[in-house]
Design a protein around this motif. Structure first.
Motif, PDB file in Angstrom:
ATOM      1  N   ILE A 124       3.621  31.447   6.523  1.00 54.34           N
ATOM      2  CA  ILE A 124       2.906  30.825   7.640  1.00 54.34           C
ATOM      3  C   ILE A 124       1.762  31.748   8.037  1.00 54.34           C
ATOM      4  CG2 ILE A 124       3.099  30.001  10.018  1.00 54.34           C
ATOM      5  CD1 ILE A 124       6.011  29.414   9.485  1.00 54.34           C
ATOM      6  N   THR A 125       0.554  31.204   8.127  1.00 55.48           N
ATOM      7  CA  THR A 125      -0.627  32.003   8.442  1.00 55.48           C
ATOM      8  C   THR A 125      -1.132  31.674   9.853  1.00 55.48           C
ATOM      9  OG1 THR A 125      -2.069  30.346   7.407  1.00 55.48           O
ATOM     10  CG2 THR A 125      -1.292  32.159   6.025  1.00 55.48           C
ATOM     11  N   PHE A 126      -1.819  32.664  10.454  1.00 55.76           N
ATOM     12  CA  PHE A 126      -2.332  32.531  11.810  1.00 55.76           C
ATOM     13  C   PHE A 126      -3.804  32.950  11.845  1.00 55.76           C
ATOM     14  CE2 PHE A 126       2.187  33.320  12.098  1.00 55.76           C
ATOM     15  CZ  PHE A 126       2.620  32.408  13.040  1.00 55.76           C
ATOM     16  N   SER A 127      -4.559  32.341  12.764  1.00 58.68           N
ATOM     17  CA  SER A 127      -5.953  32.714  13.001  1.00 58.68           C
ATOM     18  C   SER A 127      -6.259  32.494  14.483  1.00 58.68           C
ATOM     19  CB  SER A 127      -6.903  31.886  12.127  1.00 58.68           C
ATOM     20  OG  SER A 127      -6.773  30.500  12.418  1.00 58.68           O
ATOM     21  N   CYS A 128      -7.276  33.192  14.977  1.00 61.31           N
ATOM     22  CA  CYS A 128      -7.620  33.121  16.394  1.00 61.31           C
ATOM     23  C   CYS A 128      -8.926  32.364  16.600  1.00 61.31           C
ATOM     24  CB  CYS A 128      -7.745  34.532  16.978  1.00 61.31           C
ATOM     25  SG  CYS A 128      -6.175  35.418  17.058  1.00 61.31           S
ATOM     26  N   ASP A 129      -9.093  31.817  17.812  1.00 63.05           N
ATOM     27  CA  ASP A 129     -10.337  31.140  18.169  1.00 63.05           C
ATOM     28  C   ASP A 129     -11.460  32.164  18.330  1.00 63.05           C
ATOM     29  OD1 ASP A 129      -8.806  28.860  18.215  1.00 63.05           O
ATOM     30  OD2 ASP A 129      -8.491  28.896  20.398  1.00 63.05           O
ATOM     31  N   ASP A 130     -12.687  31.632  18.494  1.00 67.06           N
ATOM     32  CA  ASP A 130     -13.838  32.512  18.716  1.00 67.06           C
ATOM     33  C   ASP A 130     -13.635  33.335  19.984  1.00 67.06           C
ATOM     34  OD1 ASP A 130     -14.950  31.454  16.464  1.00 67.06           O
ATOM     35  OD2 ASP A 130     -16.197  29.988  17.533  1.00 67.06           O
ATOM     36  N   ASN A 131     -14.152  34.557  19.937  1.00 69.27           N
ATOM     37  CA  ASN A 131     -14.082  35.503  21.067  1.00 69.27           C
ATOM     38  C   ASN A 131     -12.652  35.984  21.330  1.00 69.27           C
ATOM     39  OD1 ASN A 131     -16.878  35.230  21.519  1.00 69.27           O
ATOM     40  ND2 ASN A 131     -16.544  33.431  22.817  1.00 69.27           N
ATOM     41  N   TYR A 132     -11.777  35.817  20.314  1.00 72.39           N
ATOM     42  CA  TYR A 132     -10.417  36.344  20.417  1.00 72.39           C
ATOM     43  C   TYR A 132     -10.107  37.129  19.141  1.00 72.39           C
ATOM     44  CZ  TYR A 132      -9.428  33.486  24.521  1.00 72.39           C
ATOM     45  OH  TYR A 132      -9.439  32.942  25.772  1.00 72.39           O
ATOM     46  N   ILE A 133      -9.326  38.181  19.299  1.00 73.82           N
ATOM     47  CA  ILE A 133      -8.955  39.022  18.165  1.00 73.82           C
ATOM     48  C   ILE A 133      -7.453  38.956  17.955  1.00 73.82           C
ATOM     49  CG2 ILE A 133      -8.714  41.109  19.607  1.00 73.82           C
ATOM     50  CD1 ILE A 133      -9.730  42.708  17.212  1.00 73.82           C
ATOM     51  N   LEU A 134      -7.025  38.927  16.687  1.00 73.19           N
ATOM     52  CA  LEU A 134      -5.615  38.781  16.341  1.00 73.19           C
ATOM     53  C   LEU A 134      -4.933  40.146  16.355  1.00 73.19           C
ATOM     54  CD1 LEU A 134      -4.090  36.385  13.808  1.00 73.19           C
ATOM     55  CD2 LEU A 134      -3.463  38.778  13.627  1.00 73.19           C
ATOM     56  N   VAL A 135      -3.826  40.219  17.071  1.00 74.99           N
ATOM     57  CA  VAL A 135      -3.033  41.444  17.155  1.00 74.99           C
ATOM     58  C   VAL A 135      -1.675  41.173  16.509  1.00 74.99           C
ATOM     59  CG1 VAL A 135      -1.964  43.147  18.666  1.00 74.99           C
ATOM     60  CG2 VAL A 135      -4.196  42.177  19.257  1.00 74.99           C
ATOM     61  N   GLY A 136      -1.381  41.849  15.405  1.00 77.70           N
ATOM     62  CA  GLY A 136      -0.151  41.620  14.647  1.00 77.70           C
ATOM     63  C   GLY A 136      -0.479  41.195  13.231  1.00 77.70           C
ATOM     64  N   ASN A 137       0.502  40.688  12.512  1.00 79.06           N
ATOM     65  CA  ASN A 137       0.303  40.249  11.131  1.00 79.06           C
ATOM     66  C   ASN A 137      -0.295  38.847  11.097  1.00 79.06           C
ATOM     67  OD1 ASN A 137       1.429  42.605  10.008  1.00 79.06           O
ATOM     68  ND2 ASN A 137       3.496  41.791  10.242  1.00 79.06           N
ATOM     69  N   SER A 138      -1.250  38.670  10.212  1.00 84.23           N
ATOM     70  CA  SER A 138      -1.900  37.361  10.104  1.00 84.23           C
ATOM     71  C   SER A 138      -1.033  36.344   9.365  1.00 84.23           C
ATOM     72  CB  SER A 138      -3.244  37.503   9.385  1.00 84.23           C
ATOM     73  OG  SER A 138      -3.064  38.032   8.077  1.00 84.23           O
ATOM     74  N   PHE A 139       0.059  36.808   8.724  1.00 82.46           N
ATOM     75  CA  PHE A 139       0.979  35.866   8.073  1.00 82.46           C
ATOM     76  C   PHE A 139       2.402  36.427   8.153  1.00 82.46           C
ATOM     77  CE2 PHE A 139      -0.400  38.802   4.817  1.00 82.46           C
ATOM     78  CZ  PHE A 139       0.774  39.133   4.159  1.00 82.46           C
ATOM     79  N   ILE A 140       3.377  35.522   8.191  1.00 81.18           N
ATOM     80  CA  ILE A 140       4.789  35.893   8.207  1.00 81.18           C
ATOM     81  C   ILE A 140       5.516  35.042   7.162  1.00 81.18           C
ATOM     82  CG2 ILE A 140       4.807  36.661  10.608  1.00 81.18           C
ATOM     83  CD1 ILE A 140       5.960  33.988  11.414  1.00 81.18           C
ATOM     84  N   THR A 141       6.644  35.581   6.631  1.00 81.23           N
ATOM     85  CA  THR A 141       7.364  34.929   5.539  1.00 81.23           C
ATOM     86  C   THR A 141       8.786  34.577   5.978  1.00 81.23           C
ATOM     87  OG1 THR A 141       6.089  36.234   3.943  1.00 81.23           O
ATOM     88  CG2 THR A 141       8.070  35.130   3.134  1.00 81.23           C
ATOM     89  N   CYS A 142       9.237  33.386   5.604  1.00 84.82           N
ATOM     90  CA  CYS A 142      10.604  32.950   5.897  1.00 84.82           C
ATOM     91  C   CYS A 142      11.572  33.716   4.998  1.00 84.82           C
ATOM     92  CB  CYS A 142      10.740  31.440   5.670  1.00 84.82           C
ATOM     93  SG  CYS A 142      12.413  30.792   5.949  1.00 84.82           S
ATOM     94  N   GLY A 143      12.544  34.442   5.608  1.00 84.64           N
ATOM     95  CA  GLY A 143      13.446  35.295   4.855  1.00 84.64           C
ATOM     96  C   GLY A 143      14.706  34.598   4.390  1.00 84.64           C
ATOM     97  N   GLU A 144      15.548  35.354   3.653  1.00 82.21           N
ATOM     98  CA  GLU A 144      16.750  34.778   3.049  1.00 82.21           C
ATOM     99  C   GLU A 144      17.841  34.468   4.059  1.00 82.21           C
ATOM    100  OE1 GLU A 144      19.233  37.579   0.801  1.00 82.21           O
ATOM    101  OE2 GLU A 144      17.707  39.101   1.224  1.00 82.21           O
ATOM    102  N   TYR A 145      17.741  35.044   5.265  1.00 82.43           N
ATOM    103  CA  TYR A 145      18.763  34.795   6.282  1.00 82.43           C
ATOM    104  C   TYR A 145      18.266  33.875   7.399  1.00 82.43           C
ATOM    105  CZ  TYR A 145      20.951  38.742   3.939  1.00 82.43           C
ATOM    106  OH  TYR A 145      21.489  39.568   2.988  1.00 82.43           O
TER     107      TYR A 145
END
Length: 308
Positions: free
Chosen positions: A168-189
């Motif tokens: 799953i990927t994430f992006s921010c609107d204009d004039n906003y900065i992303l803090v954290g990982n831009s993508f996360i993965t569904c794990g085995e648990y």
């Protein structure tokens, strides 16, 4: 008297007949073989009677007769041979395997294992029974709950119910900065590799804040200039202070020369000595030339003077 003695002789055959027709005791069998439900209900087993045997629960007939006979109070040998039921290996479903350490015969247990990224639904252990393997098991692909939408940003997922290894990927609107990982993965648990990121606003200075900053900077500059003027006040030197300063300067120059001489050591001394020697030689040569010219000039004047 003769008739009285004959009675025992007449009773002897009858006793022999009764001894030959004794009943058999209740059959004692091993755990693999048991009496049939029909025979187990009998209260007695007279001579020449037949009892039926069968394999116990979990066993099946391999070979031999299923009956025994009572002869003169003794049962005939049991010929039936029974063996344990073999359930064989269980039917494998996709993404599933088994740990078979106890074998596959009656009473044995096996362990169910699913591949990475799949959840086990059903029995984790199964047992071999008369009817076959107990329980049911299935390996289901692991899924994750869809994260909540992030404020001032967008989220992109491959499906409404993310599955194992989905990104799953994430992006921010204009004039906003992303803090954290831009993508996360569904794990085995069923959990994600990291928490969803956040979108933080980028702060831009306004006109009022710029004016305030300028005023603050001007005030700070004025304060610093005033402080500098106070710490470096200019005074007009008097005659006495000038004389004192000269004396002080002379002493400082002398001290600096002495310190320099000490610090530079033999190098300055050698240079000074060489310079003085060269100066002496040049002075001697110039002096000789001057004397020579003087004598030559004087001699010329003596030759041209008129004789009296």
């Amino acid at each position: 008297m003769t008739s009285v003695k004959a009675w025992p002789l007449l009773l002897l055959p009858l006793s022999l007949v009764s001894m030959g027709t004794a009943d058999c005791p209740f059959p004692v069998l091993n755990g693999k073989i048991i009496l049939s439900s029909e025979s187990i209900l009998k209260n007695s087993f007279p001579d020449n009677s037949v009892a039926f045997v069968e394999c116990a629960k979990g066993y099946v007939r391999k070979e031999g007769s299923t009956s025994i006979t009572c002869l003169n109070g003794v049962w005939s040998a049991v010929e039936l041979i029974c063996k344990k039921i073999d359930c064989g290996e269980p039917t494998r479903s996709p993404h599933m395997s088994y740990v078979i350490s106890d074998g596959t015969l009656f009473g044995a247990y096996i362990k169910t294992i699913c591949e990475t990224g799949y959840d086990l639904e059903g029995s984790s252990h199964r047992q071999c029974l008369v009817s076959g393997w107990s329980g049911k098991a299935e390996c289901i692909l692991t899924t994750c709950n869809l994260p909540d939408p992030i404020e001032h940003g967008k989220m992109s997922a491959p499906r409404d119910k993310p599955e194992f290894n989905d990104v799953i990927t994430f992006s921010c609107d204009d004039n906003y900065i992303l803090v954290g990982n831009s993508f996360i993965t569904c794990g085995e648990y069923g959990d994600y590799s990291s928490p969803p990121p956040k979108c933080i606003a980028i702060t831009t200075p306004t006109k009022e804040s710029t004016t305030t900053n300028k005023a603050t900077t001007t005030d700070m500059t004025t304060d610093m200039t005033t402080a500098s003027s106070r710490s470096h006040a200019i005074t007009t030197p008097t005659k006495e202070s000038t004389t004192t300063n000269k004396a002080t300067t002379t002493d400082m120059t002398t001290d600096m020369t002495t310190a320099s001489s000490h610090s530079h050591g033999g190098l300055i001394e050698a240079l000074t000595t060489g310079f003085m020697s060269a100066s002496a030689i040049i002075a001697a040569v110039l002096g000789g030339i001057s004397v020579y010219r003087h004598l030559k000039y004087k001699g010329a004047n003596n030759q041209t003077a008129p004789l009296l």
